[in-house]
Scaffold this motif. Structure first.
Motif, PDB file in Angstrom:
ATOM      1  N   SER A1070      -5.621  11.054 -11.983  1.00  0.00           N
ATOM      2  CA  SER A1070      -5.500   9.802 -11.241  1.00  0.00           C
ATOM      3  C   SER A1070      -4.320   9.024 -11.815  1.00  0.00           C
ATOM      4  O   SER A1070      -4.069   9.060 -13.021  1.00  0.00           O
ATOM      5  N   TYR A1071      -3.590   8.309 -10.967  1.00  0.00           N
ATOM      6  CA  TYR A1071      -2.401   7.606 -11.448  1.00  0.00           C
ATOM      7  C   TYR A1071      -2.118   6.418 -10.537  1.00  0.00           C
ATOM      8  O   TYR A1071      -2.317   6.498  -9.318  1.00  0.00           O
ATOM      9  N   THR A1072      -1.669   5.310 -11.141  1.00  0.00           N
ATOM     10  CA  THR A1072      -1.261   4.157 -10.337  1.00  0.00           C
ATOM     11  C   THR A1072       0.247   3.982 -10.466  1.00  0.00           C
ATOM     12  O   THR A1072       0.771   3.881 -11.577  1.00  0.00           O
ATOM     13  N   TYR A1074       3.925   2.235 -10.335  1.00  0.00           N
ATOM     14  CA  TYR A1074       4.321   0.867 -10.700  1.00  0.00           C
ATOM     15  C   TYR A1074       5.717   0.515 -10.214  1.00  0.00           C
ATOM     16  O   TYR A1074       6.085  -0.640 -10.151  1.00  0.00           O
ATOM     17  N   GLU A1081       2.194   0.088  -6.730  1.00  0.00           N
ATOM     18  CA  GLU A1081       0.823  -0.333  -7.016  1.00  0.00           C
ATOM     19  C   GLU A1081      -0.229   0.488  -6.290  1.00  0.00           C
ATOM     20  O   GLU A1081      -1.400   0.132  -6.259  1.00  0.00           O
ATOM     21  N   ALA A1082       0.188   1.589  -5.659  1.00  0.00           N
ATOM     22  CA  ALA A1082      -0.812   2.459  -5.024  1.00  0.00           C
ATOM     23  C   ALA A1082      -1.404   3.372  -6.090  1.00  0.00           C
ATOM     24  O   ALA A1082      -0.743   3.709  -7.070  1.00  0.00           O
ATOM     25  N   THR A1083      -2.656   3.752  -5.889  1.00  0.00           N
ATOM     26  CA  THR A1083      -3.317   4.639  -6.844  1.00  0.00           C
ATOM     27  C   THR A1083      -3.577   5.973  -6.168  1.00  0.00           C
ATOM     28  O   THR A1083      -4.137   6.002  -5.068  1.00  0.00           O
ATOM     29  N   TYR A1084      -3.138   7.025  -6.846  1.00  0.00           N
ATOM     30  CA  TYR A1084      -3.383   8.364  -6.291  1.00  0.00           C
ATOM     31  C   TYR A1084      -4.376   9.086  -7.170  1.00  0.00           C
ATOM     32  O   TYR A1084      -4.291   9.044  -8.396  1.00  0.00           O
ATOM     33  N   GLU A1085      -5.326   9.758  -6.518  1.00  0.00           N
ATOM     34  CA  GLU A1085      -6.285  10.539  -7.285  1.00  0.00           C
ATOM     35  C   GLU A1085      -6.395  11.891  -6.604  1.00  0.00           C
ATOM     36  O   GLU A1085      -6.718  11.959  -5.423  1.00  0.00           O
ATOM     37  N   LYS A1100      -4.482   5.188  -2.423  1.00  0.00           N
ATOM     38  CA  LYS A1100      -4.965   3.873  -1.979  1.00  0.00           C
ATOM     39  C   LYS A1100      -3.936   2.822  -2.354  1.00  0.00           C
ATOM     40  O   LYS A1100      -3.532   2.748  -3.509  1.00  0.00           O
ATOM     41  N   TRP A1101      -3.584   1.989  -1.377  1.00  0.00           N
ATOM     42  CA  TRP A1101      -2.688   0.868  -1.647  1.00  0.00           C
ATOM     43  C   TRP A1101      -3.522  -0.385  -1.863  1.00  0.00           C
ATOM     44  O   TRP A1101      -4.632  -0.495  -1.327  1.00  0.00           O
ATOM     45  N   PRO A1102      -2.976  -1.344  -2.605  1.00  0.00           N
ATOM     46  CA  PRO A1102      -3.753  -2.580  -2.840  1.00  0.00           C
ATOM     47  C   PRO A1102      -4.044  -3.331  -1.531  1.00  0.00           C
ATOM     48  O   PRO A1102      -5.008  -4.076  -1.457  1.00  0.00           O
TER      49      PRO A1102
END
Length: 1693
Positions: A1070-1072, A1074, A1081-1085, A1100-1102
């Protein structure tokens, strides 16, 4: 044991189960050895006899056996009980004068004295030989026999413990615990009072009974709380609702225990108020008072330490010697209340009286003497309220807690107590006084909690907080040190946890350090339980019941003071009882006339600790008539035996034998004369000569020990293992109670440690507690193995090693986390404050030999102590293993377990080093670099409990390539991240998403490492190859560990530094993001490959956007779902479909927040290609639908637009969302327009027809608006020519000429018949995008441009990916569907000359392929069917569209055939010929299938698109197409039908005559099925519908077929039927001439009554295969067509 090595020198190979017996304890005693043929497994001793169980299940008796008819002298050798031969006995028991045995199948046999029914056999006073006794459960139907596990026998009663863990009793006396008034009880009965509880063991004294019961655990929680009395079925609690509070009363008393209950009530009332006295008959001893007052009395050090003081038990210890003040009963209580200084005492007094007078039998010793210690103000009231609260707490349980919390208690407090008093006095009685009923429920609640947090073992703070908020009782406990002591000594179960937590708040947190649900969740069932209670019942005149008084009890009652003492075994002597705890201590109570209790309290009515020397750990106990035998661990491995009780001198035996049981009292008086007794347990010196004693037994005056010789060291090793575990458990318990709990309860703790570290300490304490509990359970298990089996098989540590390994592993993680955060340093000050005066305690427990060690080091040593024990496990298991042959399986198991423990030792050692290294790193962190202390602030953000340092580059060993000259770059590698620190910033790269690869150094001479992270790639330069290799290895190992253990508990190396494993390049993490950009700021898992998302994942985006699906090279690629919130509409856009390079690409469905739905193709994130857009809230009634071609998000190309609100449908060309080019519009009112559109309007030349055939042909300027030159033709042929203006249907302005052609020239009509179809889109240009998509799916740029093999490859890929996609959601596919898919995965042979056989294979393949939308051809057909229906259904069902509809089908056929010929390249083109083999294939093909249309045997077959593809296509398009035919032929069909109906009124012969059929063809008779088959029936003039009936039936089937070829086949069959019938009539072969045939066929057509024959004929004509037109089929079809026209124009009058 077969595998054990035979020892050479040992005498007789070393024996087991040797029996030694003796009496008394004087130095001169030497045990006598009884010789038996086999090892003894168990011994049971009565007053003057004994029973032995030997290996093999045989039973021997010895001693005085008066019930045997042939009396043998007492000293004779043991005799075999032959009545039991053939039975395998597994347990024996002996009462004073009777015996019992349990067989393997759970059967019970009894023999001996039966005077009181103790053998369970009626009408016999004594039973000479073992006789079966049945336990029958009459509650079941039919009644079932209950199998038994073990027996216990007393003087006049017997108890049995069933396999269901219930207790059964028979015999005489209240010690049975049964609700009976008549004795003896001959028939075994269940002790109902213990029903539903899990009983672990039973023991019988002479006239009392003891049971060891498992506490109700989480598994029993579903049992409903007992709210009715078990005997009389009345409610135990009643609730009365007053205006401002609820009164809960438990004033029920059971008539079945009246005297008893009243007695207890009398005893109890004064106890509540009489100063120091706990009960009228037991004045308090001064020493105990001082113990309570100052906690320092030397005579009770152990009592206090173990929490055995009155504070825990709820009743002060007292002596029996003063039976005086019974008369002062009620007076004391009332006086106490009357003197109360407060006004409103009457209510309280009544309430109290009600509660205390009738308290249930179980709720003894409610409010102990605690309030005696309080300040004198308000003492009486406080005590009154104590009992009130206690009763409330006990009665209420969990069920009505919320009510009384909310209402009564709080108000009562405020109402009755002035604020000062409530604070100073507190209400202490509540704590020990929880009654029995609640305890159950409290325990349930607690065990639930333990279950919830069994992973951590500590009470979760928020949970506790929530409970605190719910329970707001002000100052319920006194706030002095007694409260502290109370909580530490009886730390759970004594009080509802909510009261406990609330009460403990002002001074400290309540910490539950005993895990209640069993140590580890899975350990619950495997390991013996330590959460036990002891219940006792029967006679109590010697205090042997342990309830603090001398009363008898008819029902089992729990001994409260033994709760949480972890009792693992109970034993009962004649008038005393023993309980052995897991911590190897012995509690004893009852008669102490001969010192048998092992302490000096005489007698004791509550359990007390036997006085043993420091370090002596008892692990087996047994009780005789007046003595106690203890088996213990000493300094060496060999067990030692202690004796406590009466000395037996030689010569007293006969004397004793003459006495009867009734004379015991006098005997006790004269006891000292006989030879004195022990003051406390004494060591028997001869025990060292007995070998390894495994168990001891006492009974009567006798003692027995069973021992083993040490075979090959095996027995010694087993003993050593068990002894080490017991010692270790005691050690852990000491650390827990003396160090950890006091520390956790310090109020200064949270300020000293801070929130995070405090949480870590609590976790550590919880883990410690779980580990401690597990050790206790294991010690108990090893002990019971020594007592019975002594084999390797039952060693839990072998089968369930994981439980132990996990427990230690978890503990070490918690320990490391605490250490890394500097916990031990922070703990130093509170510890110094607390232990400062006596660090010896810490030093002793930590086994630290240094002089004046630092406090922090002491604490570290103390907490690391448990890990040392792992090495012990390894050593002892290895020692055990050496007792076996190397080849044996036992050796293997022991060896494996040993290596597991050794491996863990190494791993934990490494972890500890890491933690220390990391701690020192943080300690010196700010000074590491001279950066003006910038890092001090950073330390907080980087220092995490689970983070460990692996290496760092402060020595400039690693630098950044191309770094500035003055820049500072410092790299720190942790076990979860690589930190790049610069002068003022630092960046953390999580290891899970970090890839490192060495840069080859051939020419550069630089030692570089390339580091790839999701958003940065940089090169690190090492100063030497060594450093480079070191960093590469360290980073790779760290990454690998981070991936395997998610970075939480990793060791730097998993199996030694030698491994050079590279972590997988593809991984899940998982990684966000920057950096600025699309992914900021999106998080990928999900899955990664070399720094890029690759594979399945979720992004997922904020702002709420979410993509779920496939990725490739960092971008969305493949199938995926995307959700994007629409802020204005407050709903989501939702896309599901294919992606490419981060954009929507391929097929997909986009549901817009507005309600629109687009279903079709995308390219580069835009709608592009063929697609359908439905708009409108509900898709079912969507106001408009567009289906057609899109170009870069715009409608462009051919499309159909159905405007449902206007009732119009447009079919034509589009550009940029506008109608542009040629097109057709039809409306629901029958208007038809075809012509040119411009800017969304009818503009230019066009033709407009209305329903009644009025036609306008000319110029238009707007929708339905005529403007310019044109011709308007009326339905009757008149026409206007000129210029027109105005909207159609609302008055036209005309300037022009009017013509009426009929008057002069009939040919004129033809010139003005409007020709439709010139101004609409031609069929070839329609749905171009649909075909293009199919070609591109086959890998062709454009029509036919591509490789055939590539196309087949693409088909295979499409099918397999679709199948894989569907496997995830099987509901999408039916079973037949998936079978079709499987068969399609085989590629048919598609090269080489086409034979008939291959042609058939191709045909079948196409049918299957078109059957599933997962095949490109199937998808094409499905889309074409959809667009066709979309075009010609609804408003599109307009008869003028028929020619276009037919042409569209022909164009489909032509274009699909192109694709088929591309796939099967050897297939001849349209009209080509395949030579047929000489045999006729036709017979083999399915009847009625497409080839049946072909002319009967010819040497070749013509290939045509309609023959191959119409069978696939037409059935799906038939409904809309046939509707159009029916509409078009409506008028002709009506005329035809009228004629058919009219002519069908005629009988057969008249009709035949009318149609001019020659008479020779008239059937004379017809076959009938009734009355008898085969008979013929004459055709009469009135006969109707009988002639040529089979031919008529056959022709009627034309309506049930779809394709022209099938319809032609029907016609052909009809002809054959007619011919057959005529031939049978004429009895000869016969050739038709058209003149003969036509009338007969006309008759059949009329009789077939086909409603829409005109439509059928037109359909066949339009779509029939051109190659058929001139053959046999063609002629027959022409005949049918002629019949249709003949009927239509028939002029019959």
């Amino acid at each position: 044991m077969e595998t054990q090595r035979k020892s050479s020198g040992d005498d007789g190979g070393g024996e087991r189960g040797l029996l030694h017996t003796w009496k008394g304890y004087s130095c001169s005693v030497t045990p006598e050895r009884l010789l038996l043929p086999r090892p003894v497994l168990q011994v049971a001793l009565g007053t003057r006899h004994g029973v032995l169980l030997v290996e093999g299940g045989q039973v021997y008796s010895f001693g005085d056996l008066p019930w045997k008819q042939s009396q043998v002298p007492e000293l004779a050798k043991p005799t075999l009980e032959s009545a039991l031969s053939g039975q395998r006995v597994v347990a024996v028991a002996a009462g004073s004068f009777h015996s019992g045995a349990v067989t393997e199948d759970g059967g019970v046999h009894m023999w001996g004295d039966n005077g009181a029914g103790q053998c369970g056999l009626s009408s016999l006073s004594s039973v000479p030989n073992p006789t079966p006794v049945a336990l029958v459960d009459s509650d079941t139907s039919p009644p079932q026999t209950v199998p038994v596990l073990e027996l216990a026998c007393g003087q006049q009663h017997t108890l049995a413990l069933s396999v269901q863990r219930e207790v059964w009793a028979w015999g005489s006396g209240c010690q049975l615990g049964l609700n009976v008034s008549v004795f003896p009880v001959w028939k075994p009965q269940k002790v109902e009072h213990l029903a539903g509880r899990y009983v672990l063991q039973v023991a019988c004294g002479a006239s009392h009974s003891v049971a060891l019961v498992r506490c109700l655990g989480p598994l029993d929680v579903h049992r409903p709380p007992v709210d009715k009395c078990g005997q009389c079925n009345q409610l135990l609690y009643t609730m009365t609702d007053k205006e401002d509070h609820v009164i809960i009363s438990d004033s029920h008393y059971c008539p079945l225990g009246v005297e008893l209950t009243e007695d207890e009530g009398r005893l109890e009332a004064p106890a509540l108020t009489q100063g120091l006295k706990t009960s009228p008959s037991e004045p308090v001893l001064p020493s105990q008072t001082s113990t309570l007052a100052n906690n320092s009395d030397p005579s009770h050090p152990q009592d206090l330490e173990k929490g055995d003081s009155s504070l825990a038990n709820g009743a002060l210890p007292a002596s029996d010697s003063d039976p005086s003040a019974e008369s002062a009963d009620g007076g004391g209580a009332v006086a106490g209340v009357k003197n109360s200084p407060y006004p409103d005492e009457q209510a309280v007094k009544d309430y109290l009286k009600k509660l205390s007078d009738n308290t249930q039998a179980e709720q003894t010793a409610k409010a102990g003497g605690l309030h005696a210690l309080l300040p004198s103000t308000g003492r009486e009231t406080s005590s009154t309220l104590n009992s009130l609260v206690a009763s409330c707490a006990s009665a209420v349980g969990e069920r009505v807690a919320s009510t009384y919390e909310a209402l009564s208690l709080k108000k009562m407090m405020n109402f009755y107590l002035p604020s000062g008093a409530s604070r100073s006095a507190g209400i202490t009685g509540a704590v020990p006084g929880v009654g029995d009923n609640t305890t159950e429920r409290v325990r349930q609640e607690d065990s639930m909690q333990a279950k919830k947090s069994s992973s951590t073992g500590d009470i979760r703070e928020e949970e506790a907080e929530g409970l605190r908020r719910r329970l707001s009782l002000p100052g319920l406990l006194s706030q002095g040190r007694y409260a502290v002591h109370l909580l530490s000594s009886s730390y759970t179960l004594l009080l509802s946890p909510r009261l406990l937590r609330k009460a403990g708040r002002p001074r400290m947190r309540a910490v539950a350090l005993t895990p209640l649900g069993g140590a580890v969740p899975e350990a619950q069932e495997v390991l013996p339980t330590l959460q036990t209670e002891v219940w006792s019942w029967g006679h109590g005149e010697h205090g042997q019941l342990g309830h603090g008084d001398n009363l008898a009890r008819l029902q089992p009652l729990c001994i409260k003071s033994l709760n949480n003492k972890e009792v693992v075994r109970v034993a009962a002597g004649a008038h005393h009882s023993l309980a052995l705890t897991a911590q190897s201590q012995v509690f004893s109570w009852g008669s102490n006339s001969s010192g048998q209790l092992g302490h000096m309290e005489s007698p004791s009515t509550v359990p007390r600790l036997a006085k043993m020397s420091e370090g002596i750990r008892v692990w087996d106990v047994s009780a005789g008539e007046r003595h106690t035998l203890l088996l213990a661990d000493g300094d060496c491995i060999q067990p030692i035996i202690y004796y406590s009780g009466q000395q037996v001198k030689e010569g007293t035996e006969e004397n004793h034998a003459k006495e009867t049981g009734q004379q015991q009292e006098e005997e006790e008086e004269g006891e000292q004369r006989v030879g004195g007794y022990t003051q406390q347990p004494v060591l028997l010196p001869f025990c060292m000569h007995l070998g390894y004693v495994s168990s001891v037994f006492a009974g009567g005056r006798r003692c027995v020990a069973l021992s083993d010789r040490n075979v090959m060291g095996f027995i010694a090793s087993l003993h050593e293992l068990a002894s080490a575990e017991r010692k270790f458990y005691c050690k852990l318990c000491n650390i827990k109670t003396q160090i950890i709990r006091p520390l956790l309860e310090l109020e200064s703790l949270s300020s000293a440690l801070g929130q995070v570290t405090l949480g870590l300490l609590q976790t550590l304490a919880g883990r410690f507690s779980l580990m401690c509990h597990l050790t206790g359970q294991h010690a108990a298990s090893l002990t019971s193995n020594l007592r019975r089996g002594r084999d390797v098989k039952s060693l839990l540590i072998l089968d369930h090693a994981d439980i132990f390994l996990d427990s230690y592993h978890e503990y070490c993680i918690a320990l490391g986390n605490f250490q890394v955060m500097g916990g031990f340093q922070a703990l130093t000050k509170p510890s110094l404050d607390f232990f400062g005066k006596s660090p010896e305690l810490l030093q002793r427990l930590a086994e630290c030999s240094e002089e004046n060690p630092a406090m922090a080091d002491l604490l570290v040593a103390l907490f690391c102590l448990p890990t040392r024990h792992l090495h012990e496990y390894g050593r002892l298991l290895l020692k055990l293993a050496t007792c076996f042959e190397v080849s044996s399986s036992d050796y293997q198991r022991l060896q494996d377990s040993c290596s597991k423990f050794e491996a863990l030792v190494l791993q934990l050692k490494r972890k500890r080093k890491e933690a220390e290294y990391t701690f020192h790193f943080w300690k010196s962190f700010p000074g590491k670099m001279t950066l003006n202390g910038v890092f001090v602030r950073r330390q907080d953000s980087l220092r995490k409990p689970h983070r460990r340092l692996i290496c760092e580059s402060s020595n400039k060993a690693l630098t950044l390539q191309n770094a500035g000259r003055f820049s500072v770059n410092w790299f720190i590698l942790f076990n979860d991240a690589l930190v790049h620190a610069q002068f003022s910033t630092h960046h953390v790269f999580p290891l899970a998403t970090l890839w490192v690869e060495p840069i080859p150094e051939e020419n550069t001479g630089l030692y570089g490492l390339k580091v790839i992270t999701p958003e940065e790639t940089f090169t690190l330069l090492a100063c030497s190859p060594m450093e480079k290799a070191k960093w590469l290895r360290s980073i790779n190992q760290a990454v690998d560990q981070a991936l395997n253990g998610a970075g939480q508990d990793t060791a730097s190396v998993s199996s030694g530094a030698g491994q050079k494993l590279e972590p997988p390049i593809s991984r899940t993490a998982s990684y966000t993001f920057y950096k600025d950009g699309r992914l900021k700021e999106a998080t990928y898992e999900g899955r990664w490959l070399a720094g890029k998302p690759n594979g399945r994942g979720v992004l997922k985006w904020p702002d709420g956007r979410i993509y779920t699906g496939e990725f490739k090279n960092g971008l969305e690629d493949g199938f995926g779902e995307f959700v994007a919130p629409n802020k204005t509409l407050n709903k989501n856009d939702h896309y599901q479909g294919h992606w490419k390079d981060g954009k929507m690409h391929g097929l997909g469905t986009y549901r817009y927040a507005s309600g629109e739905v687009y279903d079709g193709s995308f390219q580069d994130g835009m709608r592009h290609g063929h697609g359908m857009l439905r708009s409108g809230k509900l898709n079912t009634s969507s106001p408009s639908v567009f289906i057609g071609q899109w170009l870069q998000d715009k409608k462009t190309g051919y499309g159909v637009f159905d405007d449902i609100t206007k009732g119009e449908k447009y079919m034509g060309m589009w550009q940029d969302h506008l109608r542009q080019g040629t097109g057709v519009v039809v409306t629901q009112f029958g208007l038809y327009y075809e012509g040119v559109f411009k800017d969304n309007k009818m503009m230019g030349t066009g033709i407009l027809l209305s329903e009644d055939d009025t036609t306008y042909e000319g110029e238009f300027s707007d929708d339905w608006t005529l403007n310019g030159k044109g011709v308007l033709t009326m339905a009757n042929g008149d026409y206007l020519e000129g210029s027109f203006g105005g909207e159609w249907g609302s008055g036209l302005k005309v300037t022009g000429s009017y013509f009426k052609p009929h008057l002069f020239d009939t040919d004129k009509e033809k010139t003005h018949a409007v020709k439709l179809g010139r101004l609409c889109v031609c069929a070839e240009d329609k749905w171009q995008a649909v075909f293009d998509e199919c070609w591109s799916q086959l890998g062709c740029e454009a029509l036919g441009q591509g490789e055939n093999s590539k196309a087949w490859e693409n088909i295979a890929v499409a099918l397999t990916t679709s199948r894989r996609h569907i496997e995830h959601s099987p509901e999408l596919l039916s079973r037949t569907h998936s079978k079709t898919l499987e068969s399609l995965e085989v590629i048919p042979q598609h090269e080489g000359p086409i034979t008939m056989e291959r042609y058939d294979t191709i045909r079948l393949y196409l049918i299957k392929a078109c059957d599933t939308p997962l095949h490109p051809l199937g998808r094409l057909v499905e889309t074409l069917v959809a667009v066709y229906r979309m075009t010609y259904v609804g408003v599109g069902a307009n008869r003028r569209l028929l020619p276009q509809a037919v042409n569209e089908i022909k164009s489909y056929l032509y274009r699909i055939f192109q694709i088929v010929r591309f796939l099967f390249q050897d297939l001849p083109e349209e009209g080509g010929v395949i030579p047929e083999p000489t045999t006729n294939v036709q017979d083999e093909t399915e009847p009625g299938s497409t080839d049946a249309q072909l002319d009967s045997p010819k040497p070749s077959r013509v290939v045509s698109s309609s023959a191959l593809l119409l069978p696939v296509l037409l059935p799906r398009l038939y409904p809309p197409l046939f509707t159009l035919y029916a509409l078009d032929k409506e008028k002709e069909d009506d005329v035809y039908w009228e004629c058919v109906l009219r002519l069908n009124k005629q009988p057969d012969l008249a009709l035949l005559a009318f149609l001019g059929v020659q008479q020779k063809f008239w059937p004379v008779s017809i076959p009938v099925s009734m009355p008898a088959p085969g008979e013929k029936q004459q055709v009469l003039s009135s006969t109707k519908d009988a002639c040529f009936a089979t031919a008529v039936e056959t022709l009627q089937q034309i309506s049930t077929t779809f394709t022209p070829s099938d319809k032609l086949q029907v016609i052909k069959l009809t002809f054959e039927e007619i011919t057959q019938e005529v031939q049978s009539l004429l009895k000869q072969d016969f050739l038709w001439s058209m003149d003969d045939l036509f009338p007969v066929f006309l008759y059949v057509v009329l009789r077939a009554r086909i409603r829409n024959l005109g439509s059928e004929v037109s359909l066949i004509e339009d779509l029939m295969d051109p190659c058929v037109q001139h053959g046999e089929h063609g002629i027959m079809f022409t005949t049918l067509k002629a019949c249709y026209y003949q009927i239509q124009h028939e002029k019959i009058h």
